[in-house]
Design an enzyme around this catalytic site. Structure first.
Site, mmCIF file in Angstrom:
data_model
loop_
_atom_site.group_PDB
_atom_site.id
_atom_site.type_symbol
_atom_site.label_atom_id
_atom_site.label_comp_id
_atom_site.label_asym_id
_atom_site.label_seq_id
_atom_site.Cartn_x
_atom_site.Cartn_y
_atom_site.Cartn_z
ATOM 1 N N TYR A 76 45.160 23.430 41.350
ATOM 2 C CA TYR A 76 44.483 23.703 40.076
ATOM 3 C C TYR A 76 43.817 25.059 40.167
ATOM 4 O O TYR A 76 43.126 25.338 41.148
ATOM 5 C CB TYR A 76 43.421 22.639 39.787
ATOM 6 C CG TYR A 76 43.611 22.044 38.413
ATOM 7 C CD1 TYR A 76 43.529 22.854 37.274
ATOM 8 C CD2 TYR A 76 43.897 20.697 38.246
ATOM 9 C CE1 TYR A 76 43.738 22.317 36.018
ATOM 10 C CE2 TYR A 76 44.101 20.159 36.988
ATOM 11 C CZ TYR A 76 44.022 20.975 35.876
ATOM 12 O OH TYR A 76 44.231 20.446 34.634
ATOM 13 N N GLU A 78 42.085 27.119 37.199
ATOM 14 C CA GLU A 78 41.622 27.632 35.905
ATOM 15 C C GLU A 78 40.899 28.953 36.119
ATOM 16 O O GLU A 78 40.150 29.097 37.091
ATOM 17 C CB GLU A 78 40.656 26.648 35.254
ATOM 18 C CG GLU A 78 41.339 25.458 34.615
ATOM 19 C CD GLU A 78 40.343 24.527 33.941
ATOM 20 O OE1 GLU A 78 40.795 23.579 33.298
ATOM 21 O OE2 GLU A 78 39.123 24.745 34.063
ATOM 22 N N ASP A 222 57.535 41.384 20.510
ATOM 23 C CA ASP A 222 57.936 40.124 21.132
ATOM 24 C C ASP A 222 59.281 40.374 21.810
ATOM 25 O O ASP A 222 60.336 40.174 21.216
ATOM 26 C CB ASP A 222 58.017 39.012 20.088
ATOM 27 C CG ASP A 222 58.296 37.654 20.726
ATOM 28 O OD1 ASP A 222 58.455 37.609 21.967
ATOM 29 O OD2 ASP A 222 58.351 36.651 19.989
ATOM 30 N N THR A 248 59.177 36.454 27.679
ATOM 31 C CA THR A 248 59.454 35.327 28.560
ATOM 32 C C THR A 248 59.882 35.901 29.901
ATOM 33 O O THR A 248 60.291 37.059 29.990
ATOM 34 C CB THR A 248 60.600 34.444 28.028
ATOM 35 O OG1 THR A 248 61.744 35.282 27.813
ATOM 36 C CG2 THR A 248 60.236 33.764 26.731
ATOM 37 N N LYS A 251 64.602 34.724 30.661
ATOM 38 C CA LYS A 251 65.849 35.099 29.981
ATOM 39 C C LYS A 251 66.578 36.125 30.859
ATOM 40 O O LYS A 251 66.813 35.835 32.026
ATOM 41 C CB LYS A 251 65.548 35.538 28.552
ATOM 42 C CG LYS A 251 64.982 34.345 27.741
ATOM 43 C CD LYS A 251 64.644 34.626 26.301
ATOM 44 C CE LYS A 251 64.049 33.370 25.643
ATOM 45 N NZ LYS A 251 63.557 33.618 24.286
ATOM 46 N N ARG A 257 60.926 29.649 34.158
ATOM 47 C CA ARG A 257 60.571 29.468 32.749
ATOM 48 C C ARG A 257 59.091 29.796 32.588
ATOM 49 O O ARG A 257 58.251 29.224 33.271
ATOM 50 C CB ARG A 257 60.781 28.019 32.313
ATOM 51 C CG ARG A 257 62.153 27.456 32.594
ATOM 52 C CD ARG A 257 62.441 26.272 31.703
ATOM 53 N NE ARG A 257 62.601 26.777 30.357
ATOM 54 C CZ ARG A 257 63.685 27.433 29.944
ATOM 55 N NH1 ARG A 257 64.684 27.654 30.757
ATOM 56 N NH2 ARG A 257 63.758 27.884 28.716
#
Ligand code: PLP
Length: 429
Positions: A76, A78, A222, A248, A251, A257
């Protein structure tokens, strides 16, 4: 120890031996949970026995897969390096610092946020950083290749913002910058978005910057699709022009991903706060580590060669499909994307896609510039990663034409597709 595959669908092409896309302890999974292991094996067989022509897909390297399957999946974290809400983040911090350093170097950006869980999460954070609900945003209209996050009614973007959509010229398929400028003047957007899921040419980022400046709007690029081409120097970069670049990593870029955001130093704090804590909780640190691996790979000369090959292959494919009688939008491509209209062959888009799928060629339908019918969108990122060459692209165009025209009742095309794919395994060894 060799993997013994469980019962899997007959057509799955289940590989007989351990493969580079399966973790070394895959046989432990197979013993513990044959049901899920069998699905993974069948998927591995599906990916390697057909032609993966979905323009948004690629084959990540075994090194990226190894990072994804690493103990950072347990952590974890954060917050940001040096300022976490959890203890024990030394290695998570180190992984994120490497990823950020590699991303900023690779793309020449002042700041990178590598935490967005997806491309959509990156766009959400960009909007959250720069806009208020109800603001007007100018983006490519969905019928012309805008993404869901560019104002789709079922997406947060369409619900929370007022979208104005620009199109493309119905004849040339190209963005008409005078239309974009006229819409910007009429609608006074707070942000202009450039980027698309199916535009096969380079956006004119300088023109978009000028239009955004004229109306005092932010420019958001984008670049989810071309980001890998940009990394390899095979496409122009929006970084010098856009206030914020969203992308992303899975791609053409060939990473895990996920999403990422680049911006200048002055927006860094707003972007970081918009990712965490505004739109996300803990970062997926195994994915962040895998992004770092992918950025490292994308910085190599071999990757630059790859990115240029992807474009060269798309051009061969476009020319081949034109010769097969398809309408090719914008008359070709500058990128990994080729968009074709099967109507001249007397077949509609969905029928064409189903016939291609039956023959082992996997791809999407997409909107066409002139509206009513659906076209086919292909990309060359995955087949190029597999090591296919220009002659293979010409072969794919011929198989493609035959499948759309005639279907594949006898399975002859499926057999040829399988042979071509298996001659170029995505994970050799
Ligand atoms: C792929 C894509 C996205 C979203 O990526 P996800 O990871 O699927 O959320 C956003 N914008 C554009 C232009 C894309 O092509």
């Amino acid at each position: 120890m060799p993997v013994t595959p469980p019962a899997a669908p007959a057509d799955a092409g289940v590989p007989p031996k351990p493969r580079a896309d399966l973790p070394p302890d895959f046989d432990a999974l197979l013993r513990q949970d044959p049901e899920v292991a069998g699905i993974l094996l069948a998927e591995s067989g599906r990916q390697s026995s057909g032609l993966q022509l979905i323009a948004a897909e690629n084959f990540t390297s075994p090194a990226v897969l190894a990072a994804l399957g690493s103990p950072l999946a347990n952590k974890y974290a954060e917050g940001y390096p040096g300022a976490r809400h959890h203890g024990g983040c030394e290695q998570a911090d180190a992984a994120e610092r490497v990823a950020v350093r590699r991303a900023t170097t690779l793309f020449g950006a002042e700041h990178a946020n590598v935490q967005p869980h997806s491309g959509s999460a990156a766009v959400l954070a960009a909007y959250a950083a720069l806009l208020r609900p109800g603001d007007t945003v100018l983006a490519m209209g969905l019928p012309y290749g805008g993404h869901l996050t560019h104002g789709a009614p079922g997406n947060f973007s369409g619900r929370w913002f007022e979208f104005a959509g620009y199109g493309v010229d119905p004849d040339s398929g190209l963005i008409d910058y005078s239309q974009v400028r006229a819409l910007a003047r009429a609608r006074r957007p707070k942000a202009v978005v450039c980027g698309s899921i199916s535009y096969p040419r380079h956006p004119d980022y300088a023109a978009f910057r000028e239009i955004a400046d004229e109306v005092g709007a932010y420019l958001i690029a984008d670049a989810a699709h071309p980001m890998g081409l940009i990394a390899g120097g095979a496409a122009p970069s929006p970084v010098p022009y856009a206030d914020v670049v969203c992308a992303t990593t899975h791609k053409v870029l060939r990473g895990p991903r996920g999403g990422m955001i680049l911006c200048g130093a002055e927006l860094a704090g707003r972007i970081d706060r918009a990712v965490f804590p505004f739109t996300q909780g803990g970062a997926q640190m195994h994915t962040v580590a895998a992004k770092a691996v992918a950025f490292g790979e994308a910085a190599t000369p071999a990757y630059a060669v790859y990115a240029h090959q992807v474009v060269a292959h798309a051009r061969v494919l476009a020319a081949g499909l034109e010769a097969e009688g398809f309408g090719v939008t914008t008359d070709g491509t500058d990128t990994h994307l080729v968009v074709v209209d099967p109507a001249p062959l007397g077949v509609d888009g969905r029928t064409a896609r189903d016939r291609l799928l039956a023959a082992g060629m996997v791809l999407d339908t997409c909107a066409l510039p002139h509206g009513d019918t659906r076209g086919l969108r292909l990309g060359t990122a995955a087949v190029t990663t597999q090591g296919m060459d220009e002659a293979d692209m010409a072969r794919i165009a011929a198989l493609f034409g035959a499948a759309v025209r005639e279907g594949d009742e006898a399975g002859r095309l499926r057999a040829e597709v399988r042979e071509l794919a298996e001659r170029n395994p995505p994970y050799p060894g």
